[in-house]
Design an enzyme around this catalytic site. Structure first.
Site, PDB file in Angstrom:
ATOM      1  CB  CYS A   1       1.342  -2.287   4.762  1.00 33.12           C
ATOM      2  SG  CYS A   1       1.244  -3.303   6.244  1.00 33.12           S
ATOM      3  N   GLY A   2       2.750  -0.142   6.175  1.00 37.08           N
ATOM      4  CA  GLY A   2       3.434   0.656   7.182  1.00 37.08           C
ATOM      5  C   GLY A   2       4.064  -0.205   8.264  1.00 37.08           C
ATOM      6  CB  THR A   3       2.655  -2.199  10.873  1.00 30.50           C
ATOM      7  OG1 THR A   3       1.503  -2.760  10.225  1.00 30.50           O
ATOM      8  CG2 THR A   3       2.298  -0.866  11.517  1.00 30.50           C
ATOM      9  N   GLY A   4       3.584  -3.858   8.201  1.00 23.40           N
ATOM     10  CA  GLY A   4       3.675  -5.245   7.743  1.00 23.40           C
ATOM     11  C   GLY A   4       2.551  -6.111   8.294  1.00 23.40           C
ATOM     12  CB  ILE A   5       0.383  -5.703  11.247  1.00 19.76           C
ATOM     13  CG1 ILE A   5       1.589  -5.701  12.185  1.00 19.76           C
ATOM     14  CG2 ILE A   5      -0.779  -6.459  11.889  1.00 19.76           C
ATOM     15  CD1 ILE A   5       1.392  -4.856  13.453  1.00 19.76           C
ATOM     16  N   GLY A   6      -0.986  -5.385   8.490  1.00 17.09           N
ATOM     17  CA  GLY A   6      -2.233  -5.435   7.727  1.00 17.09           C
ATOM     18  C   GLY A   6      -2.139  -6.358   6.525  1.00 17.09           C
TER      19      GLY A   6
ATOM     20  CG  HIS B   1      11.077 -23.968  12.080  1.00 19.51           C
ATOM     21  ND1 HIS B   1      11.126 -23.991  13.463  1.00 19.51           N
ATOM     22  CD2 HIS B   1      12.326 -24.266  11.666  1.00 19.51           C
ATOM     23  CE1 HIS B   1      12.350 -24.290  13.865  1.00 19.51           C
ATOM     24  NE2 HIS B   1      13.109 -24.460  12.786  1.00 19.51           N
TER      25      HIS B   1
ATOM     26  NE  ARG C   1      11.343 -30.534  15.019  1.00 20.44           N
ATOM     27  CZ  ARG C   1      12.563 -30.320  14.527  1.00 20.44           C
ATOM     28  NH1 ARG C   1      13.105 -31.193  13.697  1.00 20.44           N
ATOM     29  NH2 ARG C   1      13.249 -29.249  14.881  1.00 20.44           N
ATOM     30  CG  HIS C   2       9.776 -28.023  10.866  1.00 18.21           C
ATOM     31  ND1 HIS C   2       9.479 -27.426  12.062  1.00 18.21           N
ATOM     32  CD2 HIS C   2      11.106 -28.319  10.903  1.00 18.21           C
ATOM     33  CE1 HIS C   2      10.581 -27.332  12.792  1.00 18.21           C
ATOM     34  NE2 HIS C   2      11.582 -27.879  12.112  1.00 18.21           N
TER      35      HIS C   2
ATOM     36  CG  ASP D   1      -0.302   0.214   2.530  1.00 18.01           C
ATOM     37  OD1 ASP D   1       0.952   0.238   2.590  1.00 18.01           O
ATOM     38  OD2 ASP D   1      -1.019   0.376   3.543  1.00 18.01           O
ATOM     39  CG  HIS D   2      -0.715   4.806   1.563  1.00 23.23           C
ATOM     40  ND1 HIS D   2      -1.785   3.921   1.622  1.00 23.23           N
ATOM     41  CD2 HIS D   2      -0.708   5.466   2.744  1.00 23.23           C
ATOM     42  CE1 HIS D   2      -2.413   4.064   2.766  1.00 23.23           C
ATOM     43  NE2 HIS D   2      -1.773   4.989   3.475  1.00 23.23           N
TER      44      HIS D   2
HETATM   45  C1  RB5 Z   1      -1.659   2.830   6.410  1.00 26.57           C
HETATM   46  O1  RB5 Z   1      -1.721   4.045   7.081  1.00 26.57           O
HETATM   47  C2  RB5 Z   1      -1.321   1.732   7.394  1.00 26.57           C
HETATM   48  O2  RB5 Z   1      -2.392   1.507   8.254  1.00 26.57           O
HETATM   49  C3  RB5 Z   1      -0.943   0.458   6.668  1.00 26.57           C
HETATM   50  O3  RB5 Z   1       0.142   0.702   5.829  1.00 26.57           O
HETATM   51  C4  RB5 Z   1      -0.534  -0.718   7.525  1.00 26.57           C
HETATM   52  O4  RB5 Z   1       0.428  -0.345   8.453  1.00 26.57           O
HETATM   53  C5  RB5 Z   1      -1.641  -1.492   8.114  1.00 26.57           C
HETATM   54  O5  RB5 Z   1      -1.410  -2.527   8.765  1.00 26.57           O
END
Ligand code: RB5
Length: 154
Positions: free
Chosen positions: A65-70, A98, A132-133, A8-9
């Protein structure tokens, strides 16, 4: 190896760094966007990359993404995807050895370009250990299939 890239951005600049690294290494890659820094929704790009991987158009994917989480959460909704958020090289290696992770996710607002390149290099070089993995990864697929059936995006 063919790599699907997406962001994303919030991960747009880091994706460019990774694309440049892959190009330098002569690793085939396909950029599924976003193509500028305008605000977009990360699930759209996670989906494009995840579907390219499960369809076999690309062997593995890298999402930013910003955090990699989304992007990690979104990609893992696609049956057959094992996306791993890794911000250190130990985790990147283990995600392959693994967990047979087929998508790596990274956060541009969390790590710098040098570490990101090292993580990508480590993750690309590592292979699934099996044994095992494999039994454990099979159990992940069994959970997925119990909710999604055998459906895969076509
Ligand atoms: C965008 O502002 C931000 O929420 C996205 O890049 C990401 O970090 C979401 O997990």
């Amino acid at each position: 190896m063919r790599i699907a890239l997406g962001s994303d951005h919030g991960g747009f600049h880091l994706k460019a760094v990774i694309k440049e690294y892959l190009d330098q290494q002569g690793i085939e890659n396909h950029d599924f966007g976003t193509y500028d820094a305008g605000s977009v929704d990360y699930p759209d790009y996670a989906r494009k990359v995840a579907e390219a991987v499960v369809r076999g158009e690309c062997d593995r994917g890298i999402l930013c993404c910003g955090t990699g989480i989304g992007v990690c959460i979104a990609a893992n909704k696609v049956p057959g995807i094992r996306a791993a958020l890794c911000h250190d090289t130990f985790s990147a290696r283990a995600a392959r050895e693994h967990n047979d992770a087929n998508i790596l996710t990274l956060g541009e607002r969390v790590i710098g370009p040098g570490l990101a390149r090292d993580i990508v290099a480590t993750w690309l070089a590592a292979e699934f250990s099996g044994g095992r993995h494999a039994r454990r990864v099979d159990k992940i697929s069994a959970i997925e299939n119990s909710y999604c059936g055998a459906k895969r995006p076509s």
